[in-house]
Motif scaffolding. Structure first.
Motif, PDB file in Angstrom:
ATOM      1  N   VAL A 144       0.707  -1.187   0.206  1.00  0.00           N
ATOM      2  CA  VAL A 144       0.019   0.007  -0.144  1.00  0.00           C
ATOM      3  C   VAL A 144       0.742   1.272  -0.012  1.00  0.00           C
ATOM      4  N   ASP A 145       2.040   1.241   0.866  1.00  0.00           N
ATOM      5  CA  ASP A 145       2.836   2.439   0.794  1.00  0.00           C
ATOM      6  C   ASP A 145       3.550   2.559  -0.564  1.00  0.00           C
ATOM      7  N   HIS A 146       3.857   1.435  -1.021  1.00  0.00           N
ATOM      8  CA  HIS A 146       4.452   1.577  -2.512  1.00  0.00           C
ATOM      9  C   HIS A 146       3.597   2.033  -3.472  1.00  0.00           C
ATOM     10  N   ALA A 147       2.168   1.887  -3.339  1.00  0.00           N
ATOM     11  CA  ALA A 147       0.996   2.328  -4.280  1.00  0.00           C
ATOM     12  C   ALA A 147       1.172   3.879  -3.978  1.00  0.00           C
ATOM     13  N   VAL A 148       1.251   4.378  -2.798  1.00  0.00           N
ATOM     14  CA  VAL A 148       1.123   5.697  -2.606  1.00  0.00           C
ATOM     15  C   VAL A 148       2.470   6.404  -3.352  1.00  0.00           C
ATOM     16  N   LYS A 149       3.425   5.743  -2.971  1.00  0.00           N
ATOM     17  CA  LYS A 149       4.682   6.417  -3.692  1.00  0.00           C
ATOM     18  C   LYS A 149       4.700   6.698  -5.338  1.00  0.00           C
ATOM     19  N   GLN A 150       3.842   5.560  -5.806  1.00  0.00           N
ATOM     20  CA  GLN A 150       3.812   5.526  -7.345  1.00  0.00           C
ATOM     21  C   GLN A 150       2.480   6.312  -7.694  1.00  0.00           C
ATOM     22  N   GLU A 151       1.656   6.954  -6.619  1.00  0.00           N
ATOM     23  CA  GLU A 151       0.709   7.791  -6.864  1.00  0.00           C
ATOM     24  C   GLU A 151      -0.642   7.279  -7.462  1.00  0.00           C
ATOM     25  N   PHE A 152      -0.721   6.024  -7.103  1.00  0.00           N
ATOM     26  CA  PHE A 152      -2.037   5.336  -7.461  1.00  0.00           C
ATOM     27  C   PHE A 152      -3.064   5.525  -5.922  1.00  0.00           C
ATOM     28  N   ILE A 153      -2.296   5.710  -5.013  1.00  0.00           N
ATOM     29  CA  ILE A 153      -3.300   5.967  -3.666  1.00  0.00           C
ATOM     30  C   ILE A 153      -2.736   7.402  -3.184  1.00  0.00           C
ATOM     31  N   THR A 154      -3.598   8.287  -2.887  1.00  0.00           N
ATOM     32  CA  THR A 154      -3.247   9.445  -2.298  1.00  0.00           C
ATOM     33  C   THR A 154      -2.829   9.380  -0.738  1.00  0.00           C
ATOM     34  N   PRO A 155      -1.924  10.371  -0.238  1.00  0.00           N
ATOM     35  CA  PRO A 155      -1.700  10.249   0.984  1.00  0.00           C
ATOM     36  C   PRO A 155      -2.747   9.996   2.040  1.00  0.00           C
ATOM     37  N   ARG A 156      -3.846  11.168   1.596  1.00  0.00           N
ATOM     38  CA  ARG A 156      -5.082  11.140   2.357  1.00  0.00           C
ATOM     39  C   ARG A 156      -5.921   9.738   2.280  1.00  0.00           C
ATOM     40  N   ALA A 157      -5.976   9.351   1.350  1.00  0.00           N
ATOM     41  CA  ALA A 157      -6.547   7.901   1.002  1.00  0.00           C
ATOM     42  C   ALA A 157      -5.876   6.637   2.077  1.00  0.00           C
ATOM     43  N   ARG A 158      -4.472   6.952   2.057  1.00  0.00           N
ATOM     44  CA  ARG A 158      -3.683   5.982   2.983  1.00  0.00           C
ATOM     45  C   ARG A 158      -4.212   5.935   4.320  1.00  0.00           C
ATOM     46  N   LYS A 159      -4.339   7.056   4.787  1.00  0.00           N
ATOM     47  CA  LYS A 159      -4.935   7.158   6.316  1.00  0.00           C
ATOM     48  C   LYS A 159      -5.969   6.371   6.458  1.00  0.00           C
ATOM     49  N   ILE A 160      -6.773   6.120   5.717  1.00  0.00           N
ATOM     50  CA  ILE A 160      -7.950   5.187   5.922  1.00  0.00           C
ATOM     51  C   ILE A 160      -7.524   3.869   6.349  1.00  0.00           C
TER      52      ILE A 160
END
Length: 205
Positions: A143-159
């Protein structure tokens, strides 16, 4: 949690595997979670079948699973539904928060369905994984990798919340503050909404 506003949680839905898993720690953690919920007077909602946890228990189970006693007798009160999707919707509606224990594809599907529904502002309830013996380390790294690749936003990661003990996880769920996406929060998810017709993500099995 001094100085932190606490969310009132009366019912937690727990997603877990149909099998016990290789590590006995998974079973022990499940029973301990039940004890924690019982002590905090939090009721349990789950997918039905033979799962023995403490506290008030509600099992939501598809009728197909009750044929030939496929998953065993449900603990506590049981509600039968027609489909897997109907079960998940009812779990969302009846629960104040969600916890995923170690499990397989079904557990992951339920977990990510709740996360995607939160991202779409269908609900604003906290979601966490109980990371027993590092079981979810790989998933969290992905999931953190998907954030780095900008498929998941930092805001959505907090979910997605994680903790290694039941008490810590419930504390985090109670302290969770939902941050909706400004664009997605404008969506109207009532049955008559034109947006729902265009963005209906229902999985039909």
């Amino acid at each position: 949690m001094e100085g932190v506003s606490v969310r009132k949680i009366k019912k937690i839905c727990v997603f877990c595997g149909a099998n016990s898993g290789k590590d006995v720690a998974f079973v022990n953690a499940a029973f301990h979670l039940g004890e924690v919920l019982g002590k905090r007077k939090i009721d349990l909602v789950y997918g039905g079948g033979k799962l023995g946890l403490m506290g008030q228990v509600l099992g939501i189970i598809p009728s197909a699973f009750t044929v030939n006693n496929l998953v065993g007798e449900t603990c506590g009160k049981e509600i039968k539904v027609a489909t897997m999707q109907e079960r998940l919707v009812m779990m969302m509606e009846l629960s104040d928060a969600f916890i995923a224990l170690p499990g397989g594809f079904g557990t992951l599907e339920e977990l990510f369905q709740m996360i995607s529904w939160a991202q779409l502002s269908i609900h604003n309830k906290p979601i966490g994984v109980l990371n027993i013996n590092g079981f979810f380390n790989g998933l969290l790294s992905f999931v953190d990798h998907a954030v780095k690749q900008e498929f998941i936003t930092p805001r959505a990661r907090k979910i997605l919340i994680s903790a290694t003990t039941a008490d810590e996880l419930v504390d985090k769920l109670q302290a969770f503050r939902f941050e909706s996406d400004p664009a997605l929060s404008k969506l109207k998810w009532s049955p008559s909404s034109s947006q729902k017709e265009k963005l209906d993500l229902t999985l039909r099995l």
